[in-house]
Design an enzyme around this catalytic site. Structure first.
Site, mmCIF file in Angstrom:
data_model
loop_
_atom_site.group_PDB
_atom_site.id
_atom_site.type_symbol
_atom_site.label_atom_id
_atom_site.label_comp_id
_atom_site.label_asym_id
_atom_site.label_seq_id
_atom_site.Cartn_x
_atom_site.Cartn_y
_atom_site.Cartn_z
ATOM 1 N N GLY A 48 0.766 -1.247 0.000
ATOM 2 C CA GLY A 48 0.000 0.000 0.000
ATOM 3 C C GLY A 48 0.792 1.289 0.000
ATOM 4 O O GLY A 48 0.331 2.294 -0.520
ATOM 5 N N ASP A 106 -4.117 0.985 11.245
ATOM 6 C CA ASP A 106 -5.505 0.674 11.599
ATOM 7 C C ASP A 106 -5.510 0.147 13.038
ATOM 8 O O ASP A 106 -5.547 0.917 13.987
ATOM 9 C CB ASP A 106 -6.003 -0.352 10.569
ATOM 10 C CG ASP A 106 -7.438 -0.776 10.759
ATOM 11 O OD1 ASP A 106 -8.060 -0.389 11.750
ATOM 12 O OD2 ASP A 106 -7.958 -1.517 9.912
ATOM 13 N N LYS A 134 -6.164 5.453 11.980
ATOM 14 C CA LYS A 134 -7.548 5.354 12.480
ATOM 15 C C LYS A 134 -7.466 5.212 13.991
ATOM 16 O O LYS A 134 -7.411 4.088 14.508
ATOM 17 C CB LYS A 134 -8.225 4.114 11.894
ATOM 18 C CG LYS A 134 -8.377 4.085 10.382
ATOM 19 C CD LYS A 134 -9.069 2.777 9.967
ATOM 20 C CE LYS A 134 -9.114 2.581 8.481
ATOM 21 N NZ LYS A 134 -9.581 1.226 8.108
ATOM 22 N N ASP A 163 -5.643 -0.422 -1.601
ATOM 23 C CA ASP A 163 -6.469 -1.235 -2.502
ATOM 24 C C ASP A 163 -7.673 -1.862 -1.811
ATOM 25 O O ASP A 163 -7.785 -1.857 -0.582
ATOM 26 C CB ASP A 163 -5.623 -2.387 -3.070
ATOM 27 C CG ASP A 163 -5.362 -3.466 -2.018
ATOM 28 O OD1 ASP A 163 -5.045 -3.105 -0.867
ATOM 29 O OD2 ASP A 163 -5.506 -4.655 -2.333
ATOM 30 N N ARG A 169 -5.837 1.102 -6.444
ATOM 31 C CA ARG A 169 -4.601 1.747 -5.995
ATOM 32 C C ARG A 169 -4.289 3.007 -6.805
ATOM 33 O O ARG A 169 -3.597 3.906 -6.333
ATOM 34 C CB ARG A 169 -3.413 0.789 -6.149
ATOM 35 C CG ARG A 169 -3.460 -0.420 -5.238
ATOM 36 C CD ARG A 169 -2.097 -1.065 -5.201
ATOM 37 N NE ARG A 169 -2.130 -2.445 -4.741
ATOM 38 C CZ ARG A 169 -2.137 -2.819 -3.466
ATOM 39 N NH1 ARG A 169 -2.147 -1.915 -2.517
ATOM 40 N NH2 ARG A 169 -2.146 -4.099 -3.142
HETATM 41 P P1 5GP Z 1 -3.122 -2.811 11.015
HETATM 42 O O1 5GP Z 1 -2.155 -3.917 11.281
HETATM 43 O O2 5GP Z 1 -2.675 -1.479 11.567
HETATM 44 O O3 5GP Z 1 -4.503 -3.175 11.466
HETATM 45 O O4 5GP Z 1 -3.273 -2.700 9.470
HETATM 46 C C1 5GP Z 1 -2.305 -2.148 8.663
HETATM 47 C C2 5GP Z 1 -2.456 -2.559 7.226
HETATM 48 O O5 5GP Z 1 -3.793 -2.945 6.911
HETATM 49 C C3 5GP Z 1 -2.166 -1.378 6.316
HETATM 50 O O6 5GP Z 1 -0.823 -1.395 5.953
HETATM 51 C C4 5GP Z 1 -3.055 -1.642 5.130
HETATM 52 O O7 5GP Z 1 -2.383 -2.476 4.220
HETATM 53 C C5 5GP Z 1 -4.218 -2.400 5.691
HETATM 54 N N1 5GP Z 1 -5.370 -1.504 5.940
HETATM 55 C C6 5GP Z 1 -5.779 -1.035 7.131
HETATM 56 N N2 5GP Z 1 -6.852 -0.250 7.007
HETATM 57 C C7 5GP Z 1 -7.112 -0.204 5.675
HETATM 58 C C8 5GP Z 1 -8.112 0.479 4.907
HETATM 59 O O8 5GP Z 1 -8.994 1.198 5.385
HETATM 60 N N3 5GP Z 1 -8.031 0.293 3.572
HETATM 61 C C9 5GP Z 1 -7.093 -0.491 2.965
HETATM 62 N N4 5GP Z 1 -7.136 -0.571 1.637
HETATM 63 N N5 5GP Z 1 -6.149 -1.143 3.670
HETATM 64 C C10 5GP Z 1 -6.166 -0.992 5.013
#
Ligand code: 5GP
Length: 181
Positions: A48, A106, A134, A163, A169
């Protein structure tokens, strides 16, 4: 309100192309100030962050090495809770300054686990630069995002590298899944 449709779902633009340019400019100014005279290793997280990283580092005016890692924790629209190392770096990181570039934080699980994985190699510092975060979804409250472009709601977003099942993307702005969609 600008909208786009993907797989039958409606997404609304929340951050325009121009706003992203401004965010990238401001972040790179701060990073330029903080890394003058240092030689950090910049690690961008695939997939991403590839567009964000490409835009950001072209504003950098300090000496650095640039690497990609490929980590994965998301399946469809949900975080799976464990990260997979699909591509890692094999470097001596002892006493190095590391700056991780991510598209979005996230739950924080990915970067929490990855930072721990890097700490074992005894770097001097590890900092995080993420275009988006977030805060309401963050599970690892101690995860410090030193350079954060914009905090957003806990909703799924696409565009500017982000994506949905490998699509969207290319969109130049950030779009959020409409709540009733
Ligand atoms: P985490 O481990 O912080 O929950 O998630 C991180 C990864 O999840 C990010 O690098 C991304 O690839 C994916 N991700 C988290 N939230 C989103 C979102 O709202 N949209 C997309 N497309 N990917 C997300």
């Amino acid at each position: 309100m600008k909208e786009t449709t993907l797989n039958g779902k409606v997404f609304e633009e929340i951050i325009s192309k121009e706003q992203i340019e401004q965010i990238v400019h401001e972040l790179s100014q701060k990073i330029n100030q903080d890394y003058q005279g240092k030689q950090p290793i910049i690690i961008a997280v695939l997939d991403g962050a590839f567009i964000f990283a490409a835009d950001l580092i072209r504003n950098f005016d300090f000496d650095h090495q640039f690497r990609f890692v490929k980590l994965s924790s998301y399946e469809g629209m949900e975080s799976s809770g464990t990260i997979k190392y699909l591509l890692d770096i094999d470097l001596d990181l002892e006493n190095q300054d590391i700056l991780i570039i991510e598209d979005i934080v996230d739950t924080g699980i990915t970067l929490h686990q990855y930072s721990q994985h890097l700490s074992v190699k005894k770097p001097r510092s590890i900092e995080i630069c993420s275009l988006l975060s977030k805060p309401n979804a963050l599970q690892h409250k101690d995860l410090h995002i030193k350079y954060c472009g914009r905090e957003i709601e806990d909703e799924f977003v696409i565009g500017y590298g982000l994506d949905w099942d490998y699509k969207a993307r290319h969109l130049p702005a950030i779009y959020q899944l409409r709540k009733d969609s």
